[in-house]
Design an enzyme around this catalytic site. Structure first.
Site, PDB file in Angstrom:
ATOM      1  N   ARG A 178       0.857  -1.189   0.000  1.00  0.00           N
ATOM      2  CA  ARG A 178       0.000   0.000   0.000  1.00  0.00           C
ATOM      3  C   ARG A 178       0.888   1.232   0.000  1.00  0.00           C
ATOM      4  NH1 ARG A 178      -1.236   2.582   4.623  1.00  0.00           N
ATOM      5  NH2 ARG A 178      -1.393   0.761   5.962  1.00  0.00           N
ATOM      6  N   HIS A 192      -3.658   4.137   4.894  1.00  0.00           N
ATOM      7  CA  HIS A 192      -4.733   3.143   5.018  1.00  0.00           C
ATOM      8  C   HIS A 192      -6.043   3.742   4.516  1.00  0.00           C
ATOM      9  CE1 HIS A 192      -7.225  -0.044   6.653  1.00  0.00           C
ATOM     10  NE2 HIS A 192      -7.933   0.861   7.305  1.00  0.00           N
ATOM     11  N   TYR A 200       4.327   5.463  11.250  1.00  0.00           N
ATOM     12  CA  TYR A 200       4.649   4.076  11.574  1.00  0.00           C
ATOM     13  C   TYR A 200       5.495   3.360  10.518  1.00  0.00           C
ATOM     14  CZ  TYR A 200       0.402   3.403   8.700  1.00  0.00           C
ATOM     15  OH  TYR A 200      -0.545   3.444   7.706  1.00  0.00           O
TER      16      TYR A 200
END
Length: 362
Positions: A256, A260, A269
């Site tokens: 990805r 998200h 992160y």
């Protein structure tokens, strides 16, 4: 399906060179220059639509969006393995399935704008609307495939989900039921390495493709950024489903590239170095390099693809901007199939509150 296949299946290398000698090469022997260009166009159009939807959310025209950038090969490659009468159950990131199944881009925005409970009629496209409850579509797909089998329908049913969903009990239950009843469903896991901020290594100490073996279901891992590899393994799995061979689990290893959802900040992160590592494996760039190697791409074609992408993005934007805001009290419609005293009470309370506002009317 029982033969040993190297992990993962790959037919196009990141530099665009073909991989020779794969057991799956025969599955895509019919894919010539025209078909390769068609796959490339689909992927470019999908990415352009994704960018437009993200921009619309940033401009306040959509409430939220789940970007699919980086996962075009996994979605387009698998979608092009399906027949019109096959049925598809998706999660919330499979925009490529909507495009491939023929859903007009202007019909995509209502749910994401927060103006409707669905975007299209599933029966029209044999494609469900985005499933927000993680993993639930695995059970829905399994039940549908079982019913189709009882009706004598020789179809394949696809269930799409991400790596995070494999930690949900729904997926395990679906795998168990499908295995026990020999249901013709293909479980297609897009392992994009992150379940929001949780890396896949914390979800499973071993490859996800090994999980279905515990249920007696064959698993295939494929380079999810290789559109030909994805097309080949999905053709194998859906043929098995149509012929009564039972379920198959596919792990498409992809990445990805974006957040998200548009409510997420992935820089909190994951590192820039990780993103750059995967950017060098971009599925669209990979296919373009193959086309260049084989002399199957020129400026006229790329201009035509860019024009098609712009048209699709424009249709999405026009569709989003044309959606009227729902009346506030419609919030209470369709909560239950019939009247309910609690809903009636809450509707009256909310109506009274709206009456205190100058610019809002029920």
């Amino acid at each position: 399906m029982s033969e040993k296949i190297d992990y993962p299946v790959q037919l196009i290398q990141p530099d665009g060179a073909r991989v020779h000698g794969s057991a799956y090469s025969a599955e895509v022997a019919d894919i010539g220059p025209d078909e390769l260009r068609g796959l490339y166009e689909d992927m470019v159009v999908l990415r352009r639509i994704d960018a437009e939807a993200t921009a619309l959310q940033r401009q306040g025209q959509l409430g939220i969006w789940a970007p699919s950038s980086g996962q075009e090969a996994a979605q387009i490659g698998s979608a092009r393995a399906l027949e019109p009468d096959d049925y598809v159950f998706t999660s919330y990131r499979e925009h490529g399935l909507a495009y491939s199944r023929g859903v007009p881009p202007a019909q995509w925005p209502p749910l994401w704008r927060g103006a409707a409970l669905a975007n299209w009629d599933p029966a029209e496209f044999n494609l469900t609307n985005p499933a927000i409850v993680v993993g639930s579509q695995g059970l829905h797909a399994t039940g549908y495939a079982m019913a189709a089998h009882l009706d004598g329908a020789e179809i394949a049913v696809m269930a799409y989900f991400g790596d995070g969903a494999t930690s949900q009990g729904d997926i395990s239950e679906a795998l168990g039921f499908a295995a026990g009843w020999g249901v013709g469903v293909v479980f297609f896991c897009q392992n994009n390495h992150w379940a929001i901020s949780e890396p896949v290594r914390l979800q499973s100490p071993f490859p996800l493709v090994a999980r279905p073996g515990g249920f007696g279901i064959p698993g295939i891992a494929v380079d999810g950024n290789d559109v030909l590899g994805v097309l080949a393994v999905t053709r194998t799995a859906v043929r098995r489903a149509r012929e009564g061979g039972g379920p198959t689990f596919i792990e498409a290893i992809t990445y990805r590239m974006g957040p998200h959802t548009t409510a997420d900040d992935p820089t909190r992160y994951r590192t820039g170095a990780e993103v750059e590592h995967w950017r060098a494996r971009d599925p669209i760039d990979r296919l373009r390099r193959l086309l260049e190697r084989e002399g199957a791409i020129d400026e006229e074609f790329t201009r035509r693809v860019d024009a098609a992408a712009g048209e699709a993005a424009g249709a999405l934007r026009a569709g989003a901007l044309a959606i009227p805001d729902p009346a506030p009290l419609t919030l209470f419609d369709h909560v239950y199939c019939g009247p309910h005293p609690l809903i009636d009470e809450e509707r009256e309370q909310f109506s009274a509150y709206l009456g205190t506002l100058e610019e809002v009317r029920p």
